[in-house]
Enzyme design. Structure first.
Site, PDB file in Angstrom:
ATOM      1  N   ASN A   1      -3.230   4.252   9.184  1.00  0.00           N
ATOM      2  CA  ASN A   1      -2.367   4.715   8.098  1.00  0.00           C
ATOM      3  C   ASN A   1      -1.349   5.664   8.710  1.00  0.00           C
ATOM      4  O   ASN A   1      -1.678   6.809   9.031  1.00  0.00           O
ATOM      5  CB  ASN A   1      -3.203   5.402   7.024  1.00  0.00           C
ATOM      6  CG  ASN A   1      -2.367   5.837   5.836  1.00  0.00           C
ATOM      7  OD1 ASN A   1      -1.139   5.917   5.916  1.00  0.00           O
ATOM      8  ND2 ASN A   1      -3.019   6.131   4.727  1.00  0.00           N
TER       9      ASN A   1
ATOM     10  N   CYS B   1       0.903   9.607   7.153  1.00  0.00           N
ATOM     11  CA  CYS B   1       0.568  11.029   7.153  1.00  0.00           C
ATOM     12  C   CYS B   1       1.637  11.810   7.922  1.00  0.00           C
ATOM     13  O   CYS B   1       2.162  11.320   8.932  1.00  0.00           O
ATOM     14  CB  CYS B   1      -0.793  11.236   7.811  1.00  0.00           C
ATOM     15  SG  CYS B   1      -1.479  12.890   7.588  1.00  0.00           S
TER      16      CYS B   1
ATOM     17  N   LYS C   1      -0.403   0.025   9.740  1.00  0.00           N
ATOM     18  CA  LYS C   1       0.084  -0.081   8.367  1.00  0.00           C
ATOM     19  C   LYS C   1       1.460   0.561   8.281  1.00  0.00           C
ATOM     20  O   LYS C   1       1.603   1.771   8.439  1.00  0.00           O
ATOM     21  CB  LYS C   1      -0.891   0.584   7.398  1.00  0.00           C
ATOM     22  CG  LYS C   1      -0.554   0.310   5.929  1.00  0.00           C
ATOM     23  CD  LYS C   1      -1.687   0.757   5.007  1.00  0.00           C
ATOM     24  CE  LYS C   1      -1.424   0.338   3.570  1.00  0.00           C
ATOM     25  NZ  LYS C   1      -2.546   0.719   2.679  1.00  0.00           N
TER      26      LYS C   1
ATOM     27  N   THR D   1       2.862   2.356   0.177  1.00  0.00           N
ATOM     28  CA  THR D   1       3.565   2.668  -1.063  1.00  0.00           C
ATOM     29  C   THR D   1       4.982   3.185  -0.794  1.00  0.00           C
ATOM     30  O   THR D   1       5.285   3.692   0.282  1.00  0.00           O
ATOM     31  CB  THR D   1       2.806   3.731  -1.861  1.00  0.00           C
ATOM     32  OG1 THR D   1       2.614   4.885  -1.029  1.00  0.00           O
ATOM     33  CG2 THR D   1       1.452   3.201  -2.316  1.00  0.00           C
TER      34      THR D   1
ATOM     35  N   GLY E   1       1.957  -1.132  -7.345  1.00  0.00           N
ATOM     36  CA  GLY E   1       1.912  -1.953  -8.539  1.00  0.00           C
ATOM     37  C   GLY E   1       2.958  -3.054  -8.525  1.00  0.00           C
ATOM     38  O   GLY E   1       3.658  -3.294  -7.537  1.00  0.00           O
TER      39      GLY E   1
ATOM     40  N   GLY F   1       1.749  -5.096  -4.958  1.00  0.00           N
ATOM     41  CA  GLY F   1       2.040  -5.634  -6.284  1.00  0.00           C
ATOM     42  C   GLY F   1       1.421  -6.969  -6.602  1.00  0.00           C
ATOM     43  O   GLY F   1       1.977  -7.732  -7.404  1.00  0.00           O
TER      44      GLY F   1
END
Length: 321
Positions: free
Chosen positions: A131, A134, A169, A197, A221, A248
């Site tokens: 990830n 950060c 990612k 996101t 989403g 999504g």
């Protein structure tokens, strides 16, 4: 579902089907053991874990907006020591045959390195997802994932200390994803996960204040799906490592669209909160969807997109088929 028609083979991950939860949406899996047989999944992706426990941001962590869901969890997690001692042994016992990928994040290269070194010694973890959203303390707080230097440093450091598959990612909060994807591959990533996101805000008119403690949050989403498709398509055009698509997905067609753009497998996030059985439903819909769109196997969907038309006549002919 146990059929080679639906299987996907990725570095470190032999998937019986291409579907898995995104990091955080199933926490560490144990809370969902009773929802359905998790062995139905292609893989289980575990929550982003840091070196030390993090309590996260003040509540609320998640809010609904007209465009999607904003979250500001702040990477709340019990820390790698607790995860290694309290969660992973139980998962290994209960789900010995399900591929598991652990997401990690650090504020420094040293933290990424320490985490990967620890995980390298855990047999039940098949792959590591980095990830990279950060804040990078070494670069004054800018996220690792928005610069080629940050990605190169994090991925190469992890690659040097583990033999496990490494997936970077990538963040969509950039102007051009292609150089970042290339940097991840050159640094030793076995695959990409994309996209994370998008940054967004929501305001309370009556209180004249932000709705999330930090103001900004990560938008996920249905609203971000077309953006995820485009980012995956862009990255797939410049790398030859596999991509796990996320963003999504609310229907089986959404999942296949990410694969058509270039993803080999698909993660699902927010829909798991709305329907705890969404993933098994998605898996059951896969055979009929492959038949409907004339794909022999799930793996055939990846990279099946026709080249973009170069003129209006070619476009018109493609629409006639």
């Amino acid at each position: 579902m146990n059929n080679n028609r639906y299987a996907v083979s990725l570095p470190g991950l032999e998937l019986k089907n291409p579907f898995m939860p995104s990091s955080g949406s199933f926490y560490y899996g144990l809370d969902h053991i009773d929802d359905f047989d998790l062995n139905e999944l292609g893989a289980l992706v575990l929550k982003t874990t840091t070196m030390h426990p993090r309590k996260g941001n003040p509540q609320p962590w998640i809010i609904q907006t007209k465009a999607g869901v904003l979250n500001s969890v702040g990477l709340a997690n019990p820390g790698i020591a607790a995860v290694k001692a309290d969660y992973l042994p139980k998962l290994a016992e209960k789900l010995p045959n399900l591929p598991q990928m652990l997401s990690i994040s650090g504020e420094t290269i040293a933290e990424f390195t320490e985490l990967a070194t620890i995980i390298d010694q855990i047999p039940s973890i098949s792959a590591i997802e980095l990830n990279l959203s950060c804040p990078n303390v070494d670069e004054g707080g800018r996220a690792f994932g928005v610069s080629t230097t940050g990605i190169t440093a994090a991925v190469s450091a992890v690659r040097a200390v583990t033999t496990k598959a490494v997936y970077a990612k990538l963040s969509p909060n950039v102007t051009d994803i292609k150089p970042l994807a290339i940097a991840a591959q050159k640094a030793g990533a076995d695959g990409l996960t994309m996209v994370n996101t998008l940054v967004g805000m929501s305001l309370d008119l009556m209180a004249r204040s932000v709705r999330l403690y930090r103001g900004k949050g990560g938008l996920s989403g249905e609203a971000i799906h077309p953006l995820a498709v485009e980012f995956i398509w862009e990255a797939a055009s410049v790398v030859d490592i596999p991509i796990i698509g996320v963003g999504g997905v609310t229907t089986i067609d959404d999942a296949l669209e990410l694969m058509l753009a270039g993803a080999s497998a698909v993660q699902v996030g927010i829909m798991n909160k709305e329907d705890s059985l969404f993933l098994p439903k998605l898996i059951k819909q896969l055979p009929a969807a492959l038949d409907k769109y004339h794909f022999e196997t799930a793996a055939d969907v990846t990279y099946a997109l026709h080249p973009l038309p170069t003129d209006e006549d070619a476009w018109a002919k493609s629409k006639e088929k």
